[in-house]
Write a protein that holds these residues in place. Structure first.
Motif, PDB file in Angstrom:
ATOM      1  N   VAL A 197      10.108  -5.311  -7.794  1.00  0.00           N
ATOM      2  CA  VAL A 197      10.219  -6.342  -6.778  1.00  0.00           C
ATOM      3  C   VAL A 197       9.203  -6.034  -5.682  1.00  0.00           C
ATOM      4  N   ASP A 198       8.252  -6.904  -5.510  1.00  0.00           N
ATOM      5  CA  ASP A 198       7.166  -6.811  -4.537  1.00  0.00           C
ATOM      6  C   ASP A 198       6.178  -5.688  -4.865  1.00  0.00           C
ATOM      7  N   VAL A 199       4.933  -5.986  -4.568  1.00  0.00           N
ATOM      8  CA  VAL A 199       3.842  -5.050  -4.851  1.00  0.00           C
ATOM      9  C   VAL A 199       2.890  -5.148  -3.659  1.00  0.00           C
ATOM     10  N   GLY A 200       3.288  -4.517  -2.543  1.00  0.00           N
ATOM     11  CA  GLY A 200       2.565  -4.732  -1.293  1.00  0.00           C
ATOM     12  C   GLY A 200       1.642  -3.604  -0.915  1.00  0.00           C
ATOM     13  N   LEU A 201       0.864  -3.833   0.146  1.00  0.00           N
ATOM     14  CA  LEU A 201      -0.009  -2.796   0.680  1.00  0.00           C
ATOM     15  C   LEU A 201       0.149  -2.725   2.191  1.00  0.00           C
ATOM     16  N   ARG A 202      -0.582  -1.803   2.784  1.00  0.00           N
ATOM     17  CA  ARG A 202      -0.571  -1.618   4.227  1.00  0.00           C
ATOM     18  C   ARG A 202      -2.000  -1.513   4.706  1.00  0.00           C
ATOM     19  N   LYS A 227      14.869  12.766  -6.006  1.00  0.00           N
ATOM     20  CA  LYS A 227      13.687  12.172  -5.378  1.00  0.00           C
ATOM     21  C   LYS A 227      12.476  12.230  -6.315  1.00  0.00           C
ATOM     22  N   VAL A 228      11.663  11.190  -6.304  1.00  0.00           N
ATOM     23  CA  VAL A 228      10.436  11.168  -7.106  1.00  0.00           C
ATOM     24  C   VAL A 228       9.240  11.128  -6.174  1.00  0.00           C
ATOM     25  N   GLN A 229       8.055  11.346  -6.769  1.00  0.00           N
ATOM     26  CA  GLN A 229       6.829  11.334  -5.984  1.00  0.00           C
ATOM     27  C   GLN A 229       6.640   9.976  -5.304  1.00  0.00           C
ATOM     28  N   SER A 230       6.309  10.025  -4.023  1.00  0.00           N
ATOM     29  CA  SER A 230       5.994   8.785  -3.316  1.00  0.00           C
ATOM     30  C   SER A 230       5.005   9.149  -2.223  1.00  0.00           C
ATOM     31  N   GLY A 231       4.373   8.180  -1.630  1.00  0.00           N
ATOM     32  CA  GLY A 231       3.393   8.472  -0.595  1.00  0.00           C
ATOM     33  C   GLY A 231       2.370   7.362  -0.528  1.00  0.00           C
ATOM     34  N   MET A 232       1.122   7.752  -0.295  1.00  0.00           N
ATOM     35  CA  MET A 232       0.107   6.729  -0.095  1.00  0.00           C
ATOM     36  C   MET A 232      -1.063   6.931  -1.042  1.00  0.00           C
ATOM     37  N   ILE A 233      -1.669   5.829  -1.454  1.00  0.00           N
ATOM     38  CA  ILE A 233      -2.956   5.876  -2.155  1.00  0.00           C
ATOM     39  C   ILE A 233      -3.942   5.131  -1.262  1.00  0.00           C
ATOM     40  N   PHE A 234      -5.094   5.753  -1.006  1.00  0.00           N
ATOM     41  CA  PHE A 234      -6.094   5.101  -0.172  1.00  0.00           C
ATOM     42  C   PHE A 234      -7.089   4.341  -1.027  1.00  0.00           C
ATOM     43  N   VAL A 235      -7.478   3.192  -0.534  1.00  0.00           N
ATOM     44  CA  VAL A 235      -8.567   2.465  -1.185  1.00  0.00           C
ATOM     45  C   VAL A 235      -9.757   2.507  -0.251  1.00  0.00           C
ATOM     46  N   ASP A 236     -10.831   3.119  -0.725  1.00  0.00           N
ATOM     47  CA  ASP A 236     -12.061   3.191   0.038  1.00  0.00           C
ATOM     48  C   ASP A 236     -12.977   2.206  -0.659  1.00  0.00           C
ATOM     49  N   GLY A 237     -12.881   0.948  -0.215  1.00  0.00           N
ATOM     50  CA  GLY A 237     -13.254  -0.145  -1.109  1.00  0.00           C
ATOM     51  C   GLY A 237     -14.691  -0.548  -1.205  1.00  0.00           C
ATOM     52  N   HIS A 248       2.856 -12.569   1.595  1.00  0.00           N
ATOM     53  CA  HIS A 248       2.262 -11.668   2.582  1.00  0.00           C
ATOM     54  C   HIS A 248       1.693 -10.415   1.908  1.00  0.00           C
ATOM     55  N   GLU A 249       0.633  -9.880   2.546  1.00  0.00           N
ATOM     56  CA  GLU A 249      -0.047  -8.715   1.968  1.00  0.00           C
ATOM     57  C   GLU A 249       0.891  -7.526   1.755  1.00  0.00           C
ATOM     58  N   ASP A 250       1.875  -7.363   2.638  1.00  0.00           N
ATOM     59  CA  ASP A 250       2.755  -6.196   2.500  1.00  0.00           C
ATOM     60  C   ASP A 250       3.760  -6.367   1.350  1.00  0.00           C
ATOM     61  N   HIS A 251       3.659  -7.515   0.634  1.00  0.00           N
ATOM     62  CA  HIS A 251       4.521  -7.742  -0.526  1.00  0.00           C
ATOM     63  C   HIS A 251       3.719  -8.060  -1.803  1.00  0.00           C
ATOM     64  N   LEU A 252       2.486  -8.529  -1.600  1.00  0.00           N
ATOM     65  CA  LEU A 252       1.683  -9.002  -2.732  1.00  0.00           C
ATOM     66  C   LEU A 252       0.360  -8.250  -2.901  1.00  0.00           C
ATOM     67  N   GLY A 253      -0.139  -7.663  -1.788  1.00  0.00           N
ATOM     68  CA  GLY A 253      -1.524  -7.198  -1.750  1.00  0.00           C
ATOM     69  C   GLY A 253      -1.906  -6.142  -2.765  1.00  0.00           C
ATOM     70  N   CYS A 254      -0.943  -5.373  -3.259  1.00  0.00           N
ATOM     71  CA  CYS A 254      -1.264  -4.277  -4.183  1.00  0.00           C
ATOM     72  C   CYS A 254      -1.390  -4.760  -5.632  1.00  0.00           C
ATOM     73  N   GLY A 256      11.068   3.454   6.103  1.00  0.00           N
ATOM     74  CA  GLY A 256      10.477   4.408   7.040  1.00  0.00           C
ATOM     75  C   GLY A 256       9.113   3.941   7.514  1.00  0.00           C
ATOM     76  N   GLU A 257       8.812   2.698   7.294  1.00  0.00           N
ATOM     77  CA  GLU A 257       7.515   2.120   7.662  1.00  0.00           C
ATOM     78  C   GLU A 257       7.665   0.610   7.561  1.00  0.00           C
ATOM     79  N   ILE A 258       6.728  -0.099   8.191  1.00  0.00           N
ATOM     80  CA  ILE A 258       6.691  -1.538   7.936  1.00  0.00           C
ATOM     81  C   ILE A 258       5.394  -1.790   7.199  1.00  0.00           C
ATOM     82  N   GLY A 259       5.513  -2.108   5.915  1.00  0.00           N
ATOM     83  CA  GLY A 259       4.329  -2.320   5.078  1.00  0.00           C
ATOM     84  C   GLY A 259       4.528  -1.746   3.695  1.00  0.00           C
ATOM     85  N   LYS A 260       3.602  -2.112   2.790  1.00  0.00           N
ATOM     86  CA  LYS A 260       3.542  -1.683   1.393  1.00  0.00           C
ATOM     87  C   LYS A 260       4.914  -1.637   0.686  1.00  0.00           C
ATOM     88  N   ASN A 261       5.562  -2.786   0.692  1.00  0.00           N
ATOM     89  CA  ASN A 261       6.859  -2.872   0.030  1.00  0.00           C
ATOM     90  C   ASN A 261       6.702  -2.906  -1.485  1.00  0.00           C
TER      91      ASN A 261
END
Ligand SMILES: [Zn+2]
Ligand SMILES: [Zn+2]
Length: 557
Positions: free
Chosen positions: A33-38, A436-446, A73-79, A15-20
């Protein structure tokens, strides 16, 4: 017969392209499998990064047998560093992937000072990694970064293939096409589930080979009389190679600009993915020593990213490269959906400076790293999966991937068009959706990541976008209680109509924070300022949906 089904739970990337990020779970053991970010969208003011919500994994770090990363790529490794830090590096699982992917993982863990705690291991194609009830195998694929792999996960219930990002490039720049015969073998052995890349599910035909970009770049370069600035993804190491080759052929020197461009090119060179002729690379300070027609600058910023080198050049704010009329800027990348506006703004500024701009609309100087419809069908036909769960795409592309699966003969009831947080459960009886389990976004305010210049720039960006609140609180030396009405000063805050009311509420908020801190016997000024900052920032965001800088000053009397 083993206990419980085999579960495939995507925490991001659907449902998005990113954070796989996908959890594969069996007998209470997990492979990730994969630990990405967006990257954040324009509305996510002051947010630096977006991570998948991995609440499902909290407290379960010891159940994770392995983390496998398909490519760098960041969407697979960045997290990766954030995930390990949050879950606890103490008994962090080992991380596996191809050599370039793992070099990039190590570099990330280094930046976060985690590399000592985490075991990172290069895996070669064909090697089997035993991880609890899973056997893992990487299968070489082609993509816009070297060392991309699909991951086969074998269990006694059957095999799952997660393709990662891929295209079937018949003439890859490094001469290593996808391991089609291994994919076909998996099909013959009987594949239970295919989780495949849907990114270009809307494009008919085959993706052009990466190799076409090279001659076209050379052709474009040969028509430029001044300096050439090429921008592309820093991780597209084959593209960097092709730019270097084109520059060499035309007798131009090459300058690398942008932190990630230098970093990735160095990693690529040390692993032999980039071959650079002796003496061709010069430092940014040497640019002035050469005539304009002898220079090619390779820069980050193809997506119009705010802090990237090209964006800063376009704003005449780059410390080393000053653009001028006669320069040609070549965009050897297309904007990722969502970045179009930033890219267009950058291009317009470049024209204003007097640069010429060449994009993929003017010449075929970019090739997508994701297979088109015929390649998605080829993957399905090679691997002949019993079940199909499209990955890596917005809902539209996941839907289109489902149609392609039907077109090649997969039964409609065996196609599972999923969403983040929804697990697919497989056992001897078949496949079905789980709870279904909890899913969504975590923000990094870095504020705590990146180097000092990044932080300074980020502050400037924040100030220019949302302004600043300065809050002065006066507390008693004896008991820490607030002894004077807090002062609130603001500048440049794009603001709600009810300014006075907001200021009153802010003062209340300050008082409440101080009261709570006094009760907890927190007296240290630094700590108090931190608490005030967090409380006020959350409060302000809640009220005006903006993130102005909040600067609390606590005075003791
Ligand atoms: Zn991807
Ligand atoms: Zn990718």
């Amino acid at each position: 017969m083993s206990s419980g089904p085999l579960r495939v739970l995507p925490l991001g990337g659907l449902g998005e392209i990113g954070k796989n990020m996908t959890v594969v779970e069996y007998e209470d053991r997990i492979v990730l499998v994969d630990v990405g970010l967006r990257f954040p969208t324009a509305e996510m003011m002051g947010i630096d990064l977006v991570l998948p919500d991995f609440a499902y994994l909290r407290g379960r770090v010891s159940d994770i047998e392995a983390i496998v990363v398909t490519h760098g790529h960041e969407d697979h490794l960045g997290c990766l560093p954030f995930l390990l830090r949050e879950l606890g590096v103490h008994d962090a699982p080992p991380v596996y992937g191809g050599p370039l992917t793992m070099a990039m993982a190590r570099s990330k863990l280094d930046e976060h000072k985690l590399s000592r705690e985490v075991h990172v291991e290069d895996v070669n194609d064909g090697e089997i990694i035993e991880a609890g009830p899973f056997d893992l195998e990487l299968i070489h694929m082609t993509h816009s970064i070297p060392d991309a792999s699909a991951v086969a996960i074998k269990t006694d219930l059957g095999t799952i293939l997660v393709t990662g990002d891929y295209k079937f490039d018949q003439t890859p720049v490094d001469g290593r096409p996808a391991d089609v015969s291994r994919l076909a073998e998996l099909g013959r052995e009987g594949l239970l589930l295919l989780c495949g890349d849907s990114t270009n599910g809307d494009r008919p035909g085959f993706a052009p080979s990466e190799r076409v970009a090279g001659p076209n770049l050379r052709d474009v370069f040969s028509r430029c009389t001044g300096r050439i600035i090429v921008t592309s993804f820093a991780s597209n190491i084959h593209r960097v190679q092709q730019v270097v080759d084109a520059a060499a052929a035309l007798g131009r020197k090459v300058v690398l600009v942008g932190r990630s461009m230098k970093k990735n090119t160095n990693i690529g060179r040390s692993l032999g993915h980039i071959k650079v002729p002796e003496g061709i690379i010069i430092g940014p300070r040497e640019i002035a020593q050469f005539p304009d027609h002898k220079i090619v600058i390779i820069s980050t910023g193809s997506q119009g990213e705010p802090l990237s080198a090209l964006r800063r050049m376009a704003h005449k704010d780059h410390p080393q490269v000053e653009l001028h009329a006669g320069d040609t800027v070549v965009f050897s990348a297309t904007p990722i959906p969502g970045n179009e506006r930033a890219v267009n703004e950058t291009i317009d500024r470049l024209y204003h400076i007097g640069c010429d701009v060449i994009t993929t609309k003017d010449a075929p100087i970019h090739a997508s790293g994701h297979g088109y419809q015929e390649e998605i069908k080829l993957m399905l036909n090679l691997t002949k999966p019993r079940y199909v769960m499209p990955f890596h795409g917005d809902h539209k592309r996941i839907h289109l991937h489902g149609q392609l699966a039907e077109a090649v003969g997969v039964a409609p009831e065996n196609i599972f068009k999923g969403e983040n947080g929804l697990p697919l459960e497989l056992d001897a009886k078949g496949a079905r959706w789980g709870k279904k389990v909890q899913s969504g976004m975590i923000f990094v305010d870095g504020v705590d990541i990146g180097d000092v210049t990044d932080v300074a720039l980020r502050d400037r960006r924040m100030l220019s976008a949302d302004g600043i609140f300065v809050v002065v609180a006066t507390i008693s030396e004896q008991d820490g209680s607030s002894v004077a009405e807090p002062e609130v000063i603001f500048r440049g805050v794009p603001y709600a109509s009810d300014a006075d009311k907001l200021l009153d509420q802010l003062r209340d908020c300050v008082e409440k924070s101080l009261e709570r801190a006094a009760k907890d016997e927190i007296r240290e000024i630094d700590l108090l300022q931190e608490i005030l900052h967090d409380d006020l920032a959350a409060f302000v965001y809640d009220k005006i949906k903006r993130r102005p800088m909040v600067l609390p000053v606590v005075v003791e009397v």
